[in-house]
Design an enzyme around this catalytic site. Structure first.
Site, PDB file in Angstrom:
ATOM      1  CE1 TYR A 186      -4.109   3.122  -8.378  1.00 61.13           C
ATOM      2  CE2 TYR A 186      -5.657   1.610  -7.347  1.00 61.13           C
ATOM      3  CZ  TYR A 186      -4.401   1.874  -7.866  1.00 61.13           C
ATOM      4  OH  TYR A 186      -3.446   0.891  -7.871  1.00 61.13           O
ATOM      5  CB  SER A 187      -7.773  10.586  -7.178  1.00 56.16           C
ATOM      6  OG  SER A 187      -7.283  10.906  -5.916  1.00 56.16           O
ATOM      7  CE1 TYR A 193       1.047   9.955  -5.992  1.00 54.09           C
ATOM      8  CE2 TYR A 193      -1.009  10.913  -5.173  1.00 54.09           C
ATOM      9  CZ  TYR A 193      -0.131  10.654  -6.218  1.00 54.09           C
ATOM     10  OH  TYR A 193      -0.440  11.102  -7.483  1.00 54.09           O
ATOM     11  CD  GLU A 207      -6.399  12.833  -2.047  1.00 49.20           C
ATOM     12  OE1 GLU A 207      -7.255  13.100  -1.170  1.00 49.20           O
ATOM     13  OE2 GLU A 207      -6.675  12.445  -3.187  1.00 49.20           O
ATOM     14  CB  CYS A 266      -3.340  16.035  -5.960  1.00 47.28           C
ATOM     15  SG  CYS A 266      -3.612  14.261  -5.857  1.00 47.28           S
TER      16      CYS A 266
END
Ligand code: A2P
Length: 269
Positions: free
Chosen positions: A59-60, A269, A267, A227
């Site tokens: 987790y960021s 996902y 980044e 992101c």
């Protein structure tokens, strides 16, 4: 190491399907040095279907280097409770549900920190173009808060944010975000399912704000951070290409330069 939960609250409207939590983990006496743009791994308790311990989920960080609470050994995460997969079928996210259900004083197994490809620039007056959807806002919150805390130092460049969510109520941190001064950060919200409004994605707003985006792109002190959803990656690149080409510039040259100089970060996902 082991961290203690010192806060866990929902940052999206209670009546929405997007259950996104802001979770604060404290390391007590143990310094846990991190930088904005890094992530940590969380080890959920229990065993997987094969009877093995669960692997760590990353987790960021949503907090800046000096802590969620400045001067304390703590940090924060932005976690969306996963109840369905990308195709919309029911799915139970092991770690996201574990994290969203934590209560104050619970202990959490943490590894890390990780990551060196999404770090914010550390030279004075660097400009940031931040483009995110949903929980992809975590690193943007970390960077923005770093800049907010040094607002009087003269070190900040221009901050421009493109933030996509279904509705205002499903946009994490909507309230605190809207309190930031407009001369500190230029905020552009792309809402895709707001009643009575046309569907907007972050890439649409990048095109709407072409003049300012071009001005920032022309400055070598500008770094771009993207992101969130994988799907927006190509959409954002197309939008950046369009705003560049509109002014007669060659996008492939600029794109190469942005990558070579470490000024374009993804980044997804
Ligand atoms: P949509 O309403 O079309 O799903 P989520 O809430 O699923 O995390 O998504 C966050 C936001 O990102 C939503 O507004 C969603 O719109 C939007 N989104 C979905 N696909 C893309 C894409 N390919 N590019 C940009 N934004 C997208």
């Amino acid at each position: 190491t082991t961290a203690t939960v010192v806060g866990n609250y929902r940052v999206t409207g209670a009546d929405t399907d997007s259950d996104i939590h802001h979770i604060v983990l404290d390391f007590g006496e143990l310094p846990f040095p991190v930088l904005e743009g890094q992530s940590i791994g969380i080890l959920p308790p229990g065993l997987d279907a094969q009877g093995r311990p669960h692997h760590a989920r990353q987790y960021s960080l949503a907090s800046p280097r000096d802590g969620e609470r400045a001067g304390y050994n703590n940090l924060s995460l932005t976690v969306k409770r996963v109840t369905e997969d990308h195709a919309g079928a029911a799915a139970h996210g092991v770690c996201s549900n574990y994290l969203c259900d934590l209560v104050k004083n619970d202990k959490v197994q943490v590894i890390g920190p990780f990551g060196h490809t999404f770090l914010m620039p550390n030279h004075p007056r660097a400009n940031l173009i931040m483009i995110c959807t949903g929980t992809g806002s975590a690193p943007m919150r970390a960077m923005t808060e770093r800049c907010r805390r040094r607002i009087d130092s003269g070190d900040n460049g221009k901050l421009m944010l493109f933030f996509g969510a279904r509705t205002e109520r499903e946009l994490p941190y909507f309230g605190p975000l809207m309190k930031l001064p407009p001369d500190f950060i230029d905020i552009n919200l792309a809402l895709s399912r707001e009643a009575g409004q046309p569907k907007r994605y972050v890439q649409d707003l990048i095109r709407d704000r072409a003049v300012k985006v071009r001005e920032l792109l022309a400055d070598r002190n500008t770094c771009i951070y993207v992101c969130g959803l994988k799907g927006m990656e190509s959409g954002v690149l197309d939008a950046l290409r369009d705003v560049t080409v509109q002014s007669g510039q060659d996008w492939s040259i600029l794109h190469d330069a942005l990558r070579r100089e470490g000024r374009l970060h993804f980044e997804t996902y």
